[in-house]
Design a protein around this motif. Structure first.
Motif, PDB file in Angstrom:
ATOM      1  N   CYS A 154       0.838  -1.205   0.000  1.00 14.45           N
ATOM      2  CA  CYS A 154       0.000   0.000   0.000  1.00 14.45           C
ATOM      3  C   CYS A 154       0.872   1.254   0.000  1.00 14.45           C
ATOM      4  N   PHE A 155       1.911   1.249   0.833  1.00 15.11           N
ATOM      5  CA  PHE A 155       2.833   2.391   0.891  1.00 15.11           C
ATOM      6  C   PHE A 155       3.496   2.618  -0.462  1.00 15.11           C
ATOM      7  N   ALA A 156       3.956   1.539  -1.099  1.00 10.89           N
ATOM      8  CA  ALA A 156       4.629   1.679  -2.389  1.00 10.89           C
ATOM      9  C   ALA A 156       3.691   2.271  -3.435  1.00 10.89           C
ATOM     10  N   PHE A 157       2.421   1.843  -3.438  1.00 12.64           N
ATOM     11  CA  PHE A 157       1.459   2.372  -4.408  1.00 12.64           C
ATOM     12  C   PHE A 157       1.275   3.871  -4.231  1.00 12.64           C
ATOM     13  N   TYR A 158       1.006   4.309  -3.007  1.00 10.17           N
ATOM     14  CA  TYR A 158       0.748   5.732  -2.794  1.00 10.17           C
ATOM     15  C   TYR A 158       2.021   6.566  -2.936  1.00 10.17           C
ATOM     16  N   PHE A 159       3.185   5.952  -2.669  1.00  9.44           N
ATOM     17  CA  PHE A 159       4.419   6.707  -2.853  1.00  9.44           C
ATOM     18  C   PHE A 159       4.701   6.896  -4.343  1.00  9.44           C
ATOM     19  N   VAL A 160       4.400   5.890  -5.162  1.00 13.56           N
ATOM     20  CA  VAL A 160       4.517   6.054  -6.613  1.00 13.56           C
ATOM     21  C   VAL A 160       3.570   7.143  -7.097  1.00 13.56           C
ATOM     22  N   MET A 161       2.357   7.157  -6.578  1.00 12.95           N
ATOM     23  CA  MET A 161       1.402   8.195  -6.950  1.00 12.95           C
ATOM     24  C   MET A 161       1.886   9.582  -6.479  1.00 12.95           C
ATOM     25  N   PHE A 162       2.511   9.621  -5.318  1.00 11.74           N
ATOM     26  CA  PHE A 162       3.069  10.885  -4.831  1.00 11.74           C
ATOM     27  C   PHE A 162       4.151  11.405  -5.776  1.00 11.74           C
ATOM     28  N   LEU A 163       5.073  10.533  -6.162  1.00 12.00           N
ATOM     29  CA  LEU A 163       6.163  10.957  -7.043  1.00 12.00           C
ATOM     30  C   LEU A 163       5.643  11.403  -8.404  1.00 12.00           C
ATOM     31  N   SER A 164       4.564  10.778  -8.876  1.00 11.75           N
ATOM     32  CA  SER A 164       4.063  11.076 -10.219  1.00 11.75           C
ATOM     33  C   SER A 164       3.087  12.242 -10.258  1.00 11.75           C
ATOM     34  N   THR A 165       2.617  12.713  -9.108  1.00 12.23           N
ATOM     35  CA  THR A 165       1.646  13.827  -9.105  1.00 12.23           C
ATOM     36  C   THR A 165       2.110  15.032  -8.304  1.00 12.23           C
ATOM     37  N   ALA A 166       3.245  14.943  -7.602  1.00  5.88           N
ATOM     38  CA  ALA A 166       3.709  16.072  -6.784  1.00  5.88           C
ATOM     39  C   ALA A 166       3.968  17.282  -7.674  1.00  5.88           C
ATOM     40  N   GLY A 167       3.510  18.431  -7.199  1.00  5.34           N
ATOM     41  CA  GLY A 167       3.733  19.673  -7.932  1.00  5.34           C
ATOM     42  C   GLY A 167       2.691  19.991  -8.977  1.00  5.34           C
ATOM     43  N   THR A 168       1.657  19.173  -9.094  1.00  7.91           N
ATOM     44  CA  THR A 168       0.605  19.458 -10.069  1.00  7.91           C
ATOM     45  C   THR A 168      -0.170  20.698  -9.656  1.00  7.91           C
ATOM     46  N   LYS A 169      -0.220  21.687 -10.544  1.00  4.55           N
ATOM     47  CA  LYS A 169      -0.884  22.953 -10.236  1.00  4.55           C
ATOM     48  C   LYS A 169      -2.141  23.192 -11.070  1.00  4.55           C
ATOM     49  N   ARG A 170      -2.170  22.646 -12.269  1.00  9.48           N
ATOM     50  CA  ARG A 170      -3.249  22.949 -13.205  1.00  9.48           C
ATOM     51  C   ARG A 170      -4.004  21.686 -13.603  1.00  9.48           C
ATOM     52  N   LYS A 171      -5.271  21.874 -13.913  1.00 12.77           N
ATOM     53  CA  LYS A 171      -6.091  20.787 -14.437  1.00 12.77           C
ATOM     54  C   LYS A 171      -5.800  20.575 -15.921  1.00 12.77           C
ATOM     55  N   TYR A 172      -6.358  19.482 -16.425  1.00 11.36           N
ATOM     56  CA  TYR A 172      -6.359  19.171 -17.857  1.00 11.36           C
ATOM     57  C   TYR A 172      -4.954  18.962 -18.406  1.00 11.36           C
ATOM     58  N   ASN A 173      -4.022  18.444 -17.591  1.00 11.63           N
ATOM     59  CA  ASN A 173      -2.737  18.028 -18.132  1.00 11.63           C
ATOM     60  C   ASN A 173      -2.529  16.549 -17.831  1.00 11.63           C
ATOM     61  N   CYS A 174      -1.368  16.031 -18.190  1.00  5.50           N
ATOM     62  CA  CYS A 174      -1.140  14.577 -18.077  1.00  5.50           C
ATOM     63  C   CYS A 174      -1.206  14.103 -16.631  1.00  5.50           C
ATOM     64  N   ARG A 175      -0.573  14.855 -15.715  1.00  5.88           N
ATOM     65  CA  ARG A 175      -0.541  14.415 -14.318  1.00  5.88           C
ATOM     66  C   ARG A 175      -1.911  14.514 -13.676  1.00  5.88           C
ATOM     67  N   ASP A 176      -2.697  15.503 -14.078  1.00  2.00           N
ATOM     68  CA  ASP A 176      -4.077  15.601 -13.568  1.00  2.00           C
ATOM     69  C   ASP A 176      -4.905  14.418 -14.060  1.00  2.00           C
ATOM     70  N   SER A 177      -4.726  14.060 -15.326  1.00  2.00           N
ATOM     71  CA  SER A 177      -5.459  12.904 -15.870  1.00  2.00           C
ATOM     72  C   SER A 177      -5.021  11.611 -15.186  1.00  2.00           C
ATOM     73  N   TRP A 178      -3.724  11.499 -14.889  1.00  2.00           N
ATOM     74  CA  TRP A 178      -3.215  10.300 -14.218  1.00  2.00           C
ATOM     75  C   TRP A 178      -3.788  10.191 -12.812  1.00  2.00           C
ATOM     76  N   HIS A 179      -3.917  11.312 -12.114  1.00  2.00           N
ATOM     77  CA  HIS A 179      -4.477  11.294 -10.768  1.00  2.00           C
ATOM     78  C   HIS A 179      -5.963  10.939 -10.785  1.00  2.00           C
ATOM     79  N   SER A 180      -6.702  11.495 -11.721  1.00  2.00           N
ATOM     80  CA  SER A 180      -8.160  11.362 -11.716  1.00  2.00           C
ATOM     81  C   SER A 180      -8.674  10.216 -12.569  1.00  2.00           C
TER      82      SER A 180
END
Length: 408
Positions: free
Chosen positions: A88-114
């Motif tokens: 569980c920790f590894a999953f959310y840490f991967v998500m943290f690394l891949s979405t940290a710093g996201t400021k705007r909607k409608y980009n790749c990292r926003d789509s990956w999160h949602s």
């Protein structure tokens, strides 16, 4: 050109608003809905860790055949909980690394999160399965990191994690009290407020009496008597401060806070090891009773809800140095990176609760957060809650007095 881009963004946002919830989930267009899915994944991980701990040998007999499981000893019980927690920790840490710093909607990292739920659920399952294939010494190292974290940001975050939970509860209570006392609702809600406050105080008193009967049956139970009596004193103190003419906060908020601190005190005493002679309920509960099951379910849900609410409240961790500015129209609704980081640390936290902060002793079925460490963590959390609540009551009075005493 810019207006064209902005128009397309707004048009897309309008289409998303008109879509059904299932379409928004499938298209990854609703970050608010995404947080509930992440919370559900976290809850399932909690339930899997509990199942491995309590019913692993009967439910997962195949684990005993794995090389790293050492006949089940390394994959069931406390180490099984740590393996599920690591996945569980590894999953959310991967998500943290891949979405940290996201400021705007409608980009790749926003789509990956949602969105991309099939890929992310597959990733979570793969990481969880992989955690049962790693050597035992890695799990032991992970358990030590999760347990101690001395001098690291994780240790600090655990404390802040508990503090933000506490502040969230107190903020809700004060908000509800202010809402009921507002000019708009004061007359309409007067009877309801009195009934709710009276019921809260009655439950508090009954709860304290029952704790004396169950957990302080003889004069030698000095520690439990101190915990319960001091909780009663704190209840009286909160009521007195709230009713002070300069504060004038009424009966409702101290009554609800009383419920909170009595509940924490009850959980703290129930966390004492079962071998203690003053804990009659623990001694009498050799068989799992309905109260134990209800306590376990409530504690588990409370932990998931607290992790969820902490994760979306990233502004609690920001220093408001500059003047607040209106957020951009396409700004993200909450900090994605912070959200996943809290869930990653929450994965370590639920592991510690399920194994009683000790990887070397057996935990009774349907129990959570048992041991002297858990008891003192809860007691200190109770006292800290009262301190924060009292400060929230008296701080406005102190500030007003300071302003009036300043020379013109």
């Amino acid at each position: 050109m810019e207006s064209g881009v902005g128009g397309n963004s707004n048009e897309r946002h309008g289409v998303f608003k008109d879509d059904s919830w299932f379409s928004q989930f499938r298209n990854g267009s609703n970050p608010w809905m995404a947080r509930y899915v992440y919370a559900l994944i976290f809850l399932v991980s909690n339930l899997l860790a509990w199942a491995v701990r309590d019913y692993g040998r009967n439910t997962f007999p195949e684990m005993e055949k794995l090389k790293n499981c050492q006949g089940g000893r390394g994959c069931l019980g406390a180490e099984g909980v740590l393996r599920v927690s690591l996945g569980c920790f590894a999953f959310y840490f991967v998500m943290f690394l891949s979405t940290a710093g996201t400021k705007r909607k409608y980009n790749c990292r926003d789509s990956w999160h949602s969105g991309w739920w099939s890929a992310k659920i597959g990733l979570w399952i793969a990481l969880t399965v992989t955690s049962f294939l790693v050597p035992t010494f890695i799990i032991q190292i992970y358990g030590e990191i999760a347990h101690f974290g001395a001098g690291t940001s994780l240790h600090i975050l655990f404390r802040i994690f508990l503090l933000v939970q506490l502040v969230s509860v107190i903020s809700f209570i004060t908000w509800l009290n202010d809402c009921c006392q507002s000019d708009k609702n004061a007359e309409r809600c007067h009877i309801h407020v009195m009934l709710l406050a009276t019921a809260a105080y009655v439950i508090c008193i009954v709860g304290i009496i029952m704790m004396y009967i169950w957990y302080a049956p003889k004069p030698s139970c000095l520690l439990n008597i101190f915990f319960i009596t001091w909780t009663l004193v704190l209840l009286q103190l909160m009521t007195s401060v709230s009713l002070h003419p300069k504060v004038n906060s009424g009966f409702l908020s101290p009554g609800l806070m009383g419920l909170y601190v009595v509940f924490i005190c009850w959980c703290a005493i129930r966390s004492e090891p079962a071998g203690e002679s003053c804990n009659r309920k623990a001694e009498a509960s050799n068989k799992t009773d309905w109260l134990t099951i209800i306590s376990f379910v409530v504690a588990l849900l409370a932990m998931v809800i607290a992790t969820f609410s902490t994760g979306i409240d990233s502004q609690c961790f920001q220093l408001q140095i500059r003047k607040k500015e209106a957020p951009a129209e396409d700004a993200v609704a909450y900090g994605y990176g912070f959200f996943h980081f809290v869930f990653a640390t929450g994965a370590m936290y639920f592991a510690m609760l399920l194994i009683g902060w000790n990887t070397h002793h057996t935990i009774k079925k349907w129990t959570i957060d048992v041991g002297w460490t858990s008891t003192w963590v809860r007691i200190v959390n109770e006292w800290l809650a009262v301190c924060v609540y009292l400060w929230m009551l008296v701080a406005p009075v102190i500030l007003r007095c300071g302003r009036t005493s300043e020379p013109a």
